[in-house]
Design a protein around this motif. Structure first.
Motif, PDB file in Angstrom:
ATOM      1  N   GLU A 154       0.862  -1.277   0.000  1.00 24.81           N
ATOM      2  CA  GLU A 154      -0.078   0.020   0.053  1.00 24.81           C
ATOM      3  C   GLU A 154       0.749   1.308  -0.087  1.00 24.81           C
ATOM      4  O   GLU A 154       2.035   1.234   0.696  1.00 24.81           O
ATOM      5  CB  GLU A 154      -1.148   0.120   1.160  1.00 24.81           C
ATOM      6  N   ASP A 155       0.497   2.085  -0.732  1.00 29.39           N
ATOM      7  CA  ASP A 155       1.135   3.538  -0.783  1.00 29.39           C
ATOM      8  C   ASP A 155       0.662   4.214   0.617  1.00 29.39           C
ATOM      9  O   ASP A 155      -0.306   3.757   1.323  1.00 29.39           O
ATOM     10  CB  ASP A 155       0.819   4.371  -1.855  1.00 29.39           C
ATOM     11  N   VAL A 156       1.275   5.506   0.901  1.00 28.93           N
ATOM     12  CA  VAL A 156       0.965   6.106   2.205  1.00 28.93           C
ATOM     13  C   VAL A 156      -0.408   6.675   2.337  1.00 28.93           C
ATOM     14  O   VAL A 156      -1.012   6.337   3.186  1.00 28.93           O
ATOM     15  CB  VAL A 156       1.834   7.345   2.217  1.00 28.93           C
ATOM     16  N   PRO A 157      -0.885   7.348   1.368  1.00 28.59           N
ATOM     17  CA  PRO A 157      -2.312   7.749   1.495  1.00 28.59           C
ATOM     18  C   PRO A 157      -3.384   6.652   1.657  1.00 28.59           C
ATOM     19  O   PRO A 157      -4.150   6.678   2.274  1.00 28.59           O
ATOM     20  CB  PRO A 157      -2.652   8.443   0.106  1.00 28.59           C
ATOM     21  N   THR A 158      -3.206   5.501   0.872  1.00 26.14           N
ATOM     22  CA  THR A 158      -3.977   4.268   0.968  1.00 26.14           C
ATOM     23  C   THR A 158      -3.963   3.732   2.237  1.00 26.14           C
ATOM     24  O   THR A 158      -5.163   3.190   2.793  1.00 26.14           O
ATOM     25  CB  THR A 158      -3.727   3.208   0.023  1.00 26.14           C
ATOM     26  N   ALA A 159      -2.817   3.535   2.891  1.00 36.17           N
ATOM     27  CA  ALA A 159      -2.546   2.905   4.227  1.00 36.17           C
ATOM     28  C   ALA A 159      -3.116   3.767   4.983  1.00 36.17           C
ATOM     29  O   ALA A 159      -3.675   3.128   6.095  1.00 36.17           O
ATOM     30  CB  ALA A 159      -1.141   2.643   4.390  1.00 36.17           C
ATOM     31  N   TRP A 160      -2.861   4.965   5.218  1.00 33.12           N
ATOM     32  CA  TRP A 160      -3.720   5.985   5.989  1.00 33.12           C
ATOM     33  C   TRP A 160      -4.889   5.874   6.084  1.00 33.12           C
ATOM     34  O   TRP A 160      -5.652   5.730   6.940  1.00 33.12           O
ATOM     35  CB  TRP A 160      -3.112   7.359   5.905  1.00 33.12           C
ATOM     36  N   LEU A 161      -5.643   5.868   4.807  1.00 34.76           N
ATOM     37  CA  LEU A 161      -7.168   5.740   4.765  1.00 34.76           C
ATOM     38  C   LEU A 161      -7.779   4.380   5.454  1.00 34.76           C
ATOM     39  O   LEU A 161      -8.797   4.549   6.120  1.00 34.76           O
ATOM     40  CB  LEU A 161      -7.678   5.969   3.380  1.00 34.76           C
ATOM     41  N   SER A 162      -6.843   3.350   5.178  1.00 37.93           N
ATOM     42  CA  SER A 162      -7.598   2.131   5.790  1.00 37.93           C
ATOM     43  C   SER A 162      -7.453   2.159   7.233  1.00 37.93           C
ATOM     44  O   SER A 162      -8.158   1.580   7.943  1.00 37.93           O
ATOM     45  CB  SER A 162      -6.453   1.047   5.391  1.00 37.93           C
ATOM     46  N   LEU A 163      -6.331   2.788   7.804  1.00 45.82           N
ATOM     47  CA  LEU A 163      -6.257   2.783   9.194  1.00 45.82           C
ATOM     48  C   LEU A 163      -7.316   3.639   9.799  1.00 45.82           C
ATOM     49  O   LEU A 163      -8.091   3.290  10.756  1.00 45.82           O
ATOM     50  CB  LEU A 163      -4.959   3.386   9.752  1.00 45.82           C
ATOM     51  N   VAL A 164      -7.528   4.938   9.173  1.00 48.11           N
ATOM     52  CA  VAL A 164      -8.663   5.694   9.716  1.00 48.11           C
ATOM     53  C   VAL A 164      -9.987   4.957   9.843  1.00 48.11           C
ATOM     54  O   VAL A 164     -10.627   5.375  10.744  1.00 48.11           O
ATOM     55  CB  VAL A 164      -8.722   7.114   8.794  1.00 48.11           C
ATOM     56  N   ARG A 165     -10.338   4.371   8.679  1.00 45.33           N
ATOM     57  CA  ARG A 165     -11.431   3.717   8.516  1.00 45.33           C
ATOM     58  C   ARG A 165     -11.723   2.444   9.446  1.00 45.33           C
ATOM     59  O   ARG A 165     -12.805   2.272  10.148  1.00 45.33           O
ATOM     60  CB  ARG A 165     -11.664   2.989   7.147  1.00 45.33           C
ATOM     61  N   ALA A 166     -10.594   1.654   9.716  1.00 45.52           N
ATOM     62  CA  ALA A 166     -10.584   0.826  10.766  1.00 45.52           C
ATOM     63  C   ALA A 166     -10.808   1.244  12.133  1.00 45.52           C
ATOM     64  O   ALA A 166     -11.584   0.862  13.045  1.00 45.52           O
ATOM     65  CB  ALA A 166      -8.974  -0.230  10.831  1.00 45.52           C
ATOM     66  N   VAL A 167     -10.246   2.382  12.609  1.00 43.75           N
ATOM     67  CA  VAL A 167     -10.562   3.026  13.798  1.00 43.75           C
ATOM     68  C   VAL A 167     -11.982   3.450  13.765  1.00 43.75           C
ATOM     69  O   VAL A 167     -12.499   3.275  14.995  1.00 43.75           O
ATOM     70  CB  VAL A 167      -9.512   4.175  14.164  1.00 43.75           C
ATOM     71  N   GLU A 168     -12.439   3.959  12.740  1.00 42.27           N
ATOM     72  CA  GLU A 168     -13.806   4.604  12.861  1.00 42.27           C
ATOM     73  C   GLU A 168     -14.874   3.532  12.911  1.00 42.27           C
ATOM     74  O   GLU A 168     -15.949   3.667  13.518  1.00 42.27           O
ATOM     75  CB  GLU A 168     -13.924   5.325  11.638  1.00 42.27           C
TER      76      GLU A 168
END
Length: 262
Positions: A154-168
């Protein structure tokens, strides 16, 4: 006998006088002429006080001083056994925190979230915290390895979005602070604490594009200390389980898992 003095002693005073007079303590050793104070006592009754009549002034003075000395000595001996409500400053590392005590326990509240300006990562856990941190490498019970996000391609923006969605997506979690890369990739969320009830758990995540890792820290903002313990009441592993659930949701390995696999 002239110059007599009268004392009225409570039931507790009776016990102190009699136990002291009959004991083998040096506090009552005196010249032979003072070894007859018991002869001047009237017969003890079961009333709440006794009268000591016709004591010579010198004997009465010696008796009063000895009683006071023995009482003070007893108090000093018992002081180490007295349990007093501790304050936050009694716990190492929590000096800047606030505390509220009652006869049963102390609640210590700490706002320790935020990135360590020196290390550039989430803060380490203190010994007196319910906490898990990827920075607490010297404390195995409070350490969890960082996650490797670029191992999944995963690139950085995609990885970050995955983490944010998992937390939410986690029940009870609420994102209260987020930086989507303007200065850093940082997120802080809050969740209800298991211990103490009504408390708040803080969860922090920092994605490092340079390292290809996600660092994190989760800790209870309030800690309950039962007397005379110096460690907070445990959370039953709820903080660690929450982090493991988020890790499973994003599908990333820990550093150890990733490099063992390779």
């Amino acid at each position: 006998m002239g110059g007599g003095r009268t004392f009225r002693l409570s039931l507790g005073g009776k016990i102190v006088v009699l136990s002291t007079l009959l004991g083998s303590t040096n506090a009552w050793r005196s010249p032979p002429r003072l070894h007859t104070p018991l002869a001047h006592f009237e017969t003890l009754s079961t009333s709440s006080a006794i009268d000591v009549h016709s004591f010579p002034s010198s004997v009465a003075s010696r008796l009063g001083s000895a009683i006071s000395g023995r009482f003070l000595e007893s108090v000093l001996l018992l002081l180490p056994l007295t349990v007093l409500p501790p304050s936050a400053c009694a716990f190492p590392g929590l000096e800047d925190c606030t505390s509220e005590s009652n006869p049963s326990f102390t609640i210590v509240t700490c706002d320790r979230f935020g990135i360590d300006p020196v290390a550039g990562r989430p803060k380490r856990c203190l010994s007196a915290e319910n906490c898990i941190s990827s920075t607490s490498v010297n404390n195995p019970s409070k350490y969890m390895s960082p996650w490797v996000f670029n191992g999944a391609g995963e690139d950085v923006p995609t990885a970050w979005l995955s983490l944010v969605r998992a937390v939410e997506a986690q029940e009870g979690l609420k994102v209260v602070e987020i930086d989507n890369g303007s200065k850093q990739y940082y997120l802080r969320a809050e969740a209800p604490s298991k211990v103490p009830p009504g408390g708040v758990d803080d969860l922090e995540f920092l994605l490092s594009p340079k390292d290809g890792l996600v660092f994190f820290r989760s800790a209870s903002r309030q800690m309950a200390f039962l007397y005379p313990l110096t460690q907070p009441v445990g959370d039953g592993g709820s903080i660690k389980k929450r982090l493991e659930t988020i890790q499973k949701a994003v599908g990333w390995s820990t550093v150890e898992e990733f490099y063992d696999y390779k």
